[in-house]
Design an enzyme around this catalytic site. Structure first.
Site, mmCIF file in Angstrom:
data_model
loop_
_atom_site.group_PDB
_atom_site.id
_atom_site.type_symbol
_atom_site.label_atom_id
_atom_site.label_comp_id
_atom_site.label_asym_id
_atom_site.label_seq_id
_atom_site.Cartn_x
_atom_site.Cartn_y
_atom_site.Cartn_z
ATOM 1 N N ASP A 61 -8.838 3.315 -3.102
ATOM 2 C CA ASP A 61 -9.916 3.695 -2.194
ATOM 3 C C ASP A 61 -11.365 4.224 -2.595
ATOM 4 O O ASP A 61 -11.482 5.354 -2.676
ATOM 5 C CB ASP A 61 -9.287 4.828 -0.997
ATOM 6 C CG ASP A 61 -8.432 4.204 -0.036
ATOM 7 O OD1 ASP A 61 -8.011 3.084 -0.271
ATOM 8 O OD2 ASP A 61 -7.578 4.878 0.524
ATOM 9 N N ASP A 100 0.740 -1.343 -0.018
ATOM 10 C CA ASP A 100 -0.162 -0.065 0.139
ATOM 11 C C ASP A 100 0.762 1.267 0.036
ATOM 12 O O ASP A 100 2.125 1.075 0.283
ATOM 13 C CB ASP A 100 -0.942 0.174 1.391
ATOM 14 C CG ASP A 100 -2.202 1.006 1.132
ATOM 15 O OD1 ASP A 100 -2.135 1.651 0.190
ATOM 16 O OD2 ASP A 100 -2.715 1.342 2.555
ATOM 17 N N GLU A 155 2.777 5.015 -3.776
ATOM 18 C CA GLU A 155 2.721 6.108 -4.922
ATOM 19 C C GLU A 155 4.057 6.693 -5.058
ATOM 20 O O GLU A 155 4.497 7.261 -6.302
ATOM 21 C CB GLU A 155 1.370 7.055 -4.953
ATOM 22 C CG GLU A 155 0.184 6.265 -5.129
ATOM 23 C CD GLU A 155 -0.194 5.342 -3.952
ATOM 24 O OE1 GLU A 155 0.158 5.494 -2.918
ATOM 25 O OE2 GLU A 155 -0.820 4.309 -4.306
HETATM 26 O O1 MIG Z 1 -4.123 6.088 4.353
HETATM 27 O O2 MIG Z 1 -3.611 0.937 5.479
HETATM 28 O O3 MIG Z 1 -5.985 2.082 0.257
HETATM 29 O O4 MIG Z 1 -6.796 -0.143 1.523
HETATM 30 O O5 MIG Z 1 -7.053 0.137 4.449
HETATM 31 C C1 MIG Z 1 -4.859 5.116 4.427
HETATM 32 C C2 MIG Z 1 -5.052 1.502 5.669
HETATM 33 C C3 MIG Z 1 -3.969 3.848 4.208
HETATM 34 C C4 MIG Z 1 -5.001 3.057 2.337
HETATM 35 C C5 MIG Z 1 -5.397 1.572 1.487
HETATM 36 C C6 MIG Z 1 -6.623 0.905 2.170
HETATM 37 C C7 MIG Z 1 -6.082 0.719 3.787
HETATM 38 C C8 MIG Z 1 -5.476 1.838 4.327
HETATM 39 N N1 MIG Z 1 -4.566 2.636 3.522
#
Ligand code: MIG
Length: 769
Positions: free
Chosen positions: A483, A409, A412
């Site tokens: 998201d 996650d 980017e």
């Molecule tokens: O700022 O880890 O897209 O799936 O549950 C949020 C918490 C960070 C973004 C991800 C999401 C995940 C969440 N993350």
């Protein structure tokens, strides 16, 4: 008109000497030609690995005012003004440089006001302007009848025409609607159907880039990049399928996944805060009879969001014991890993990374720090091979615990304290580079490192899920679309988004079922599980603080309907697995827009609420609130209603009833489909029996079987079955028997009878009982 430039040919590459930049054409195959202008950016492609050039016949000659380069599939014309015009083999124009005047969008705003509006935080669309001297653009003509696809995960509709998009991997939690120009991934491949003739253009440049798909003017579309080389590939092919096959030949194909990864997966940000909570979810899945193969562990399992740690206090001192016990219950653990490494002198991963100099640095040489979940964090310099190796090695911490895969996650990379400045020092392999160049490939390189780590320490086909990606990441990772929200526009968007991702090479993709942000409701969740029953990645995931959306959260009838569709999914897993196996060779996606299978049919060129799975399953879900009936367009051929065997002829619209518990589903007549056994989890034990269903009265089918987990299939340990049904004659052959435990019994279900065949080891044949 000035004189034609001189040229120089070396092998299959021709360099035309133009005044500012040489223009280089390389023939890779008869249907793939690279167009390259070296603008001084060093380095190699992140999307394309290995040598793709094949010995190919072509001719080059001067014809009047231009050169013509001709292969079996493409004709490229180059004139003295450096126009690059592409035609197919029969002379149909595909991508022709636009020669007319630009017609800038009239936004009713002058430069001064545009700055004011932007200063207030409202970005004026199309903001990738040519401020920088390294900026360039490519403008191609649009025909009145031209449809545009691809571009990966972008929002909006199937046909991208009339919209504009940016490639700059971005985590923006606002509701992602058709006016969003950018999301998490940069996959700069686009396809056109110009007067029905297919082609593709892949712009291989990681810098920030922009596509205006005919928004500025209906007469042209354009691509621009803020820096880097002009480097694009022209993709030909007789059909859109062939064009996509050529694109995936170039950038790579989704490898065969472990079979269980096609199972249902349950997730919610917050579960992993305690062992007890995760166990309760596993217990409920069992209690409510919902088949499931994985539970995802979001950030809460870690010790203070430190990656490659597991908070033992939350896991009765022994996470490995718990993960092992979950596995015995049929459920794999998929922990999340973010790139940000907490700045903490007592944390080994940070200390080690600092000691080795593996984090990106500010131009002044200090380690660059920004805030993410763990607070102040450093960012691994994933562009460097050594850093990827180090990261892969860290995966061992998780594979030792026994995880089923890793979920990447925030890569980017996202940051909480403002964006990372362009000039922060990142590496481009071993060369010093900048964030400006390496941003869009950061997630790609992290996913690759994670893939390598899993492969090294697990001896299984790695299961990586990433949010950020670049073209080519499909070789290493599954993706999810980030998201989304629990809103009807987002169940609607799922179809074109996953279809365009599939055409952009990412056939293993999924959305957060039920919606991530905002509160879902019973009807939306129900329609979502129906619409997502064929989603290659099938995961229900929600944000912390939103209303619960586990299958049982709304009681009945939601629970029963949800269960029915998850069970249906497991029946289709052998079909999906076959499609993945076929995709490793064809590069074609599992989930397809109708235009991919019927590119001659003008009706399907922007069809957003129907899709196909492979060539023969047509899915037409309800994606509108309160709708219980819908119009279904059936393309050419005859179709069988999956639920009642009623037949329809194609090329017509029909109205179908779809009460809350029904997903309208049609199978192309004379299709044979494998039909998985009813199971709660995909087992590592080989199936002893398999069923095939015949829709219609004849057909043939190729079926693939292996152990579903490791790489032994690459050494021939797989089975290839061929089935054919004709005039009630059923035959099953086993032309390749490399995986020992072939099915003992095969049942073929025809509309009016069943044929059972059993395996005879002595003759290695299937015979009717
Ligand atoms: O700022 O880890 O897209 O799936 O549950 C949020 C918490 C960070 C973004 C991800 C999401 C995940 C969440 N993350």
């Amino acid at each position: 008109m000035s004189q034609l430039p001189k040229y120089n040919q070396t092998g299959q590459t021709i360099i035309f000497a133009f005044p500012n930049h040489d223009l280089q054409l390389s023939v890779l195959t008869s249907a793939i030609i690279r167009v390259f202008e070296n603008r001084g950016d060093p380095g190699q492609s992140y999307a394309i690995e290995g040598k793709k050039e094949q010995p190919t016949d072509f001719t080059l000659k001067a014809v009047g005012d231009h050169y013509e380069l001709t292969t079996a599939d493409l004709l490229v014309k180059i004139d003295s003004d450096q126009h690059v015009d592409i035609y197919d083999a029969t002379g149909n124009p595909l991508a022709i440089d636009y020669r007319g005047k630009r017609q800038l969008l009239d936004k009713g705003v002058d430069k001064v006001h545009e700055c004011l509006v932007e200063a207030e935080g409202h970005s004026v669309s199309g903001s990738t302007t040519g401020a920088d001297s390294s900026y360039f653009q490519v403008v191609k003509s649009l025909a009145a009848d031209e449809h545009l696809y691809g571009l990966g995960d972008k929002t909006g509709y199937l046909d991208k025409r009339g919209f504009e998009y940016d490639n700059w991997n971005t985590d923006n939690p606002a509701p992602q609607m058709e006016n969003f120009t950018k999301l998490y991934k940069s996959i700069p491949v686009m396809y056109g159907l110009k007067n029905g003739h297919p082609y593709g253009l892949f712009f291989d440049n990681p810098y920030k880039s922009h596509f205006d798909m005919g928004k500025e003017s209906p007469n042209y579309y354009f691509y621009s990049a803020v820096d880097g080389n002009l480097d694009y590939y022209v993709l030909g092919g007789k059909t859109l399928k062939e064009v996509i096959s050529n694109y995936t030949y170039l950038t790579g194909r989704v490898p065969l996944p472990q079979k269980w990864t096609l199972g249902y997966q349950q997730s919610r940000w917050g579960y992993s805060a305690s062992q007890q909570e995760v166990q309760e979810i596993a217990d409920s899945l069992k209690k409510y009879d919902i088949p499931c193969d994985a539970i995802h562990f979001d950030v809460d399992y870690m010790r203070g969001y430190r990656v490659f740690t597991w908070d033992k206090d939350k896991y009765q001192g022994d996470p490995k014991k718990f993960v092992t016990s979950l596995k015995k219950q049929g459920i794999k653990a998929i922990p999340i890993i973010d790139p940000g490494v907490k700045k903490d002198p007592d944390y080994d991963v940070y200390v080690d990374g600092i000691k080795k100099g593996y984090f990106v640095k500010s131009p002044d040489g200090k380690v660059y720090i920004n805030k993410v979940w763990p607070g102040d964090s450093a960012f691994p310099d994933f562009g460097r091979p050594e850093v990827r190796k180090w990261w892969a090695h860290n995966d061992k911490f998780l594979t030792d615990i026994g995880v089923g895969g890793i979920w990447n996650d925030m890569n980017e990379p996202a940051s909480f304290e403002g964006p990372i400045p362009d000039e922060v020092v990142f590496s481009d392999q071993d060369r010093q580079s900048t964030h400006k160049k390496m941003h869009n490939v950061y997630g790609h390189n992290m996913a690759k490192a994670t893939y390598d780590g899993l492969k090294k320490y697990q001896d299984k086909r790695p299961y990586v899920i990433t949010r950020a990606a670049y073209a080519g990441t499909q070789k290493y990772s599954t993706v999810w679309t980030g998201d989304n929200r629990s809103i009807w526009p987002h169940i609607q968007m799922m179809i074109p988004q996953l279809c365009n991702l599939g055409m952009s090479g990412f056939s293993f993709a999924g959305t957060d079922i039920g919606g991530f942000g905002s509160d879902t409701n019973a009807e939306l969740l129900t329609r979502w599980i129906e619409a997502a029953v064929f989603s290659p990645l099938m995961r229900n995931h929600a944000a912390m603080g939103t209303r619960h959306q586990e299958p049982w959260s709304f009681g009945e009838p939601t629970l029963s309907i949800y269960r029915k569709f998850v069970k249906l999914r497991y029946r289709f897993i052998p079909y999906l697995y076959d499609l993945f196996e076929k995709g490793t060779k064809s590069g074609l996606p599992v989930m397809r827009p109708l235009v991919l299978n019927y590119d001659n049919d003008p009706r399907v060129r922007d069809l957003n609420d129907e899709f196909m799975v492979g060539d023969s399953v047509l899915v037409t879900p309800i994606v509108e609130k309160s709708e219980t009936k819908r119009l279904v367009y059936l393309p050419a051929g005859d179709w069988v209603d999956f639920w009642n065997n009623r037949q329809y002829t194609g090329n017509q619209d029909i109205v179908v009833n779809a009460p809350l518990d029904k997903l309208p589903l049609f199978i192309k007549k004379n299709t044979i489909l494998p039909w998985g056994n009813p199971v709660d989890h995909i087992s590592d034990e080989p199936d002893k029996t398999m069923t095939f269903k015949v829709f219609g009265d004849q057909g043939s089918y190729d079926h693939y079987q292996d152990d579903g987990t490791d790489f032994k299939y690459q050494a021939g340990e797989f089975n290839h079955y061929t089935l054919s049904v004709n005039d009630d004659q059923v035959s099953v052959q086993l032309p390749h028997h490399g995986f020992k435990p072939a099915y003992k019994k095969i049942t073929v279900e025809l509309p009016d009878k069943q044929v059972i065949l059993s395996y005879d080891a002595a003759s290695n044949r299937y015979q009717e009982k």
